[in-house]
Scaffold this motif. Structure first.
Motif, PDB file in Angstrom:
ATOM      1  N   GLU A  16     -18.260 -49.751 144.509  1.00 65.59           N
ATOM      2  CA  GLU A  16     -17.315 -48.640 144.395  1.00 65.59           C
ATOM      3  C   GLU A  16     -17.946 -47.469 143.650  1.00 65.59           C
ATOM      4  N   ALA A  17     -17.793 -46.287 144.218  1.00 64.11           N
ATOM      5  CA  ALA A  17     -18.204 -45.045 143.552  1.00 64.11           C
ATOM      6  C   ALA A  17     -16.942 -44.261 143.212  1.00 64.11           C
ATOM      7  N   VAL A  18     -16.838 -43.853 141.973  1.00 63.20           N
ATOM      8  CA  VAL A  18     -15.665 -43.117 141.506  1.00 63.20           C
ATOM      9  C   VAL A  18     -16.103 -41.710 141.111  1.00 63.20           C
ATOM     10  N   ASP A  19     -15.582 -40.736 141.848  1.00 61.69           N
ATOM     11  CA  ASP A  19     -15.901 -39.332 141.570  1.00 61.69           C
ATOM     12  C   ASP A  19     -14.884 -38.803 140.570  1.00 61.69           C
ATOM     13  N   THR A  20     -15.339 -38.315 139.427  1.00 64.77           N
ATOM     14  CA  THR A  20     -14.430 -37.886 138.362  1.00 64.77           C
ATOM     15  C   THR A  20     -14.820 -36.522 137.816  1.00 64.77           C
ATOM     16  N   VAL A  21     -13.860 -35.913 137.148  1.00 66.23           N
ATOM     17  CA  VAL A  21     -14.076 -34.694 136.370  1.00 66.23           C
ATOM     18  C   VAL A  21     -13.794 -35.031 134.918  1.00 66.23           C
ATOM     19  N   ALA A 178      -5.769 -32.373 141.681  1.00 63.75           N
ATOM     20  CA  ALA A 178      -4.469 -32.294 142.337  1.00 63.75           C
ATOM     21  C   ALA A 178      -3.466 -33.092 141.516  1.00 63.75           C
ATOM     22  N   VAL A 179      -2.248 -32.592 141.459  1.00 66.44           N
ATOM     23  CA  VAL A 179      -1.177 -33.303 140.759  1.00 66.44           C
ATOM     24  C   VAL A 179      -0.958 -34.661 141.414  1.00 66.44           C
ATOM     25  N   GLY A 180      -0.802 -35.681 140.582  1.00 64.35           N
ATOM     26  CA  GLY A 180      -0.592 -37.037 141.068  1.00 64.35           C
ATOM     27  C   GLY A 180      -1.838 -37.903 141.058  1.00 64.35           C
ATOM     28  N   ARG A 181      -3.021 -37.272 140.964  1.00 63.49           N
ATOM     29  CA  ARG A 181      -4.261 -38.055 140.926  1.00 63.49           C
ATOM     30  C   ARG A 181      -4.332 -38.849 139.616  1.00 63.49           C
ATOM     31  N   GLU A 182      -5.017 -39.996 139.690  1.00 61.07           N
ATOM     32  CA  GLU A 182      -5.109 -40.846 138.503  1.00 61.07           C
ATOM     33  C   GLU A 182      -6.133 -40.308 137.512  1.00 61.07           C
ATOM     34  N   VAL A 194      -8.983 -48.527 127.423  1.00 64.23           N
ATOM     35  CA  VAL A 194      -8.761 -47.423 128.360  1.00 64.23           C
ATOM     36  C   VAL A 194      -7.263 -47.345 128.635  1.00 64.23           C
ATOM     37  N   PHE A 195      -6.783 -46.138 128.855  1.00 62.14           N
ATOM     38  CA  PHE A 195      -5.360 -45.902 129.066  1.00 62.14           C
ATOM     39  C   PHE A 195      -5.180 -45.215 130.421  1.00 62.14           C
ATOM     40  N   ALA A 196      -4.406 -45.859 131.278  1.00 59.81           N
ATOM     41  CA  ALA A 196      -4.168 -45.308 132.610  1.00 59.81           C
ATOM     42  C   ALA A 196      -3.216 -44.127 132.522  1.00 59.81           C
ATOM     43  N   SER A 197      -3.444 -43.139 133.364  1.00 60.49           N
ATOM     44  CA  SER A 197      -2.631 -41.938 133.359  1.00 60.49           C
ATOM     45  C   SER A 197      -2.678 -41.297 134.741  1.00 60.49           C
ATOM     46  N   ARG A 198      -1.911 -40.222 134.899  1.00 58.26           N
ATOM     47  CA  ARG A 198      -1.963 -39.414 136.120  1.00 58.26           C
ATOM     48  C   ARG A 198      -1.825 -37.943 135.747  1.00 58.26           C
ATOM     49  N   ILE A 199      -2.343 -37.099 136.622  1.00 55.59           N
ATOM     50  CA  ILE A 199      -2.230 -35.657 136.396  1.00 55.59           C
ATOM     51  C   ILE A 199      -0.797 -35.252 136.737  1.00 55.59           C
ATOM     52  N   VAL A 231      -8.751 -37.084 122.586  1.00 57.37           N
ATOM     53  CA  VAL A 231      -9.099 -38.098 123.579  1.00 57.37           C
ATOM     54  C   VAL A 231     -10.085 -37.510 124.577  1.00 57.37           C
ATOM     55  N   GLU A 232     -10.727 -38.394 125.334  1.00 55.89           N
ATOM     56  CA  GLU A 232     -11.575 -38.007 126.455  1.00 55.89           C
ATOM     57  C   GLU A 232     -10.936 -38.549 127.730  1.00 55.89           C
ATOM     58  N   ALA A 233     -10.979 -37.754 128.782  1.00 56.76           N
ATOM     59  CA  ALA A 233     -10.335 -38.150 130.026  1.00 56.76           C
ATOM     60  C   ALA A 233     -11.287 -37.972 131.198  1.00 56.76           C
ATOM     61  N   ASN A 234     -11.264 -38.936 132.104  1.00 54.65           N
ATOM     62  CA  ASN A 234     -11.953 -38.830 133.387  1.00 54.65           C
ATOM     63  C   ASN A 234     -10.881 -38.711 134.465  1.00 54.65           C
ATOM     64  N   LEU A 235     -10.819 -37.548 135.087  1.00 55.76           N
ATOM     65  CA  LEU A 235      -9.817 -37.281 136.123  1.00 55.76           C
ATOM     66  C   LEU A 235     -10.415 -37.672 137.468  1.00 55.76           C
ATOM     67  N   VAL A 236      -9.813 -38.632 138.122  1.00 48.15           N
ATOM     68  CA  VAL A 236     -10.383 -39.224 139.337  1.00 48.15           C
ATOM     69  C   VAL A 236     -10.142 -38.292 140.527  1.00 48.15           C
TER      70      VAL A 236
END
Length: 313
Positions: A16-21, A178-182, A194-199, A231-236
């Motif tokens: 799996e490759a996860v593209d994040t910001v 985009a709104v709704g992305r994890e 790690v803490f799960a979240s969404r935009i 905190v630090e966040a990786n937006l998927v």
């Protein structure tokens, strides 16, 4: 004949490759207000304490309003005199002893006096600070006798329990969100977690000075994160579960070195998501092909190699 060059090899794999910001942010209440006076005046009375629950509109503090109160009383009295004078002129006008213009002028003076009195009463509210909504007093920076300055917050009120993260996103990356992305959040206060979240929201206007946009990230109501934590966040952006992955140390100047038949061959590759240990390859490598790790600077296409045992074998 040149001796074969000892090298370490590793295979390209599928995973799996996860593209994040990446973004950094702060935990805050979803609804929070900093309450500041609009006038400068001494504080007469503070009516709440830190941690206290308050209702919408509940008074928080009273400023000294003596001069304004006196002005309001004076204007109210003037309005009363104007009304009395207008009644007298109206009676005279009714029996023909006053002109119509005098009656109209008296009515106009009543309207003006009453408007001035109402404005003065409204301005009295500027000397009383109220809670804008039901919540909890998080901070109180007011003591009786202090001089309250216009625009300087004296109270912070928030709705407890509902938290979010406000993160700064580089303007070069905001178009990919985009709104709704994890999103995945990490905090130094809780290492290894790690803490799960969404935009939940992306602000439509950025900060031209810092060249960032704000992204609001939702949090579980039961989160252990606390307001004010950084905190630090990786937006998927995307997840590709069947990507071709190569060891990141096998890359050099946009290419890899493929081992085959006891020799190596340089091959340019197209890269996707890059990580510290594994990097996605979009084109140029097949699953199972063996790559040279940490290619020597003097390695040339077609060189003979002597593979070392792979790490862990």
């Amino acid at each position: 004949m040149l001796r074969p060059l000892p090298v370490t090899l590793a295979a390209a794999t599928r995973g799996e490759a996860v593209d994040t910001v990446y973004a950094s942010g702060v935990v805050e209440y979803v609804r929070q207000a900093r309450i500041a006076p609009v006038v400068t005046a001494p504080i007469r009375q503070v009516l709440v304490t830190e941690g206290q629950a308050v209702a919408a509109g509940q008074p928080l503090a009273q400023l000294e309003d003596g001069p304004q109160a006196a002005t309001a009383l004076q204007l109210e009295a003037q309005a009363g005199l104007a009304r009395a004078a207008a009644r007298r002129i109206a009676r005279l006008y009714a029996v023909g002893f006053a002109a119509r213009a005098a009656d109209e002028d008296a009515r106009s003076q009543v309207d003006a006096a009453q408007q001035a009195a109402r404005s003065a009463r409204v301005r009295l509210e500027d000397y009383r600070l109220r809670a804008p909504f039901a919540g909890q007093v998080l901070r109180r920076e007011a003591e009786p006798g202090d001089l309250a300055a216009a625009g300087v917050p004296l109270f912070v009120v928030a709705v407890p329990g509902a938290l979010r993260v406000t993160a700064g996103v580089d303007e070069r990356d905001v178009g990919r969100l985009a709104v709704g992305r994890e999103a995945v959040i990490r905090a130094d206060a809780f290492p290894g977690q790690v803490f799960a979240s969404r935009i939940a929201e992306i602000t439509p206007q950025g900060d031209a000075t810092g060249r960032v946009f704000r992204a609001r990230l939702s949090l579980d109501p039961a989160t252990v994160l606390r307001p004010g934590m950084t905190v630090e966040a990786n937006l998927v952006i995307a997840r590709r579960p069947a990507a071709i992955l190569v060891p990141t140390p096998s890359l050099r100047e946009g290419a890899v070195w493929i081992a085959a038949g006891g020799r190596v061959h340089r091959r340019a590759v197209t890269l996707g998501v890059q990580g510290a240990e594994r990097t996605e390859v979009l084109a140029g490598v097949k699953v199972g092909e063996r790559l040279v790790l940490d290619p020597p600077a003097d390695l040339k296409d077609g060189d003979r190699i002597a593979p070392r045992p792979e790490p862990g074998r």
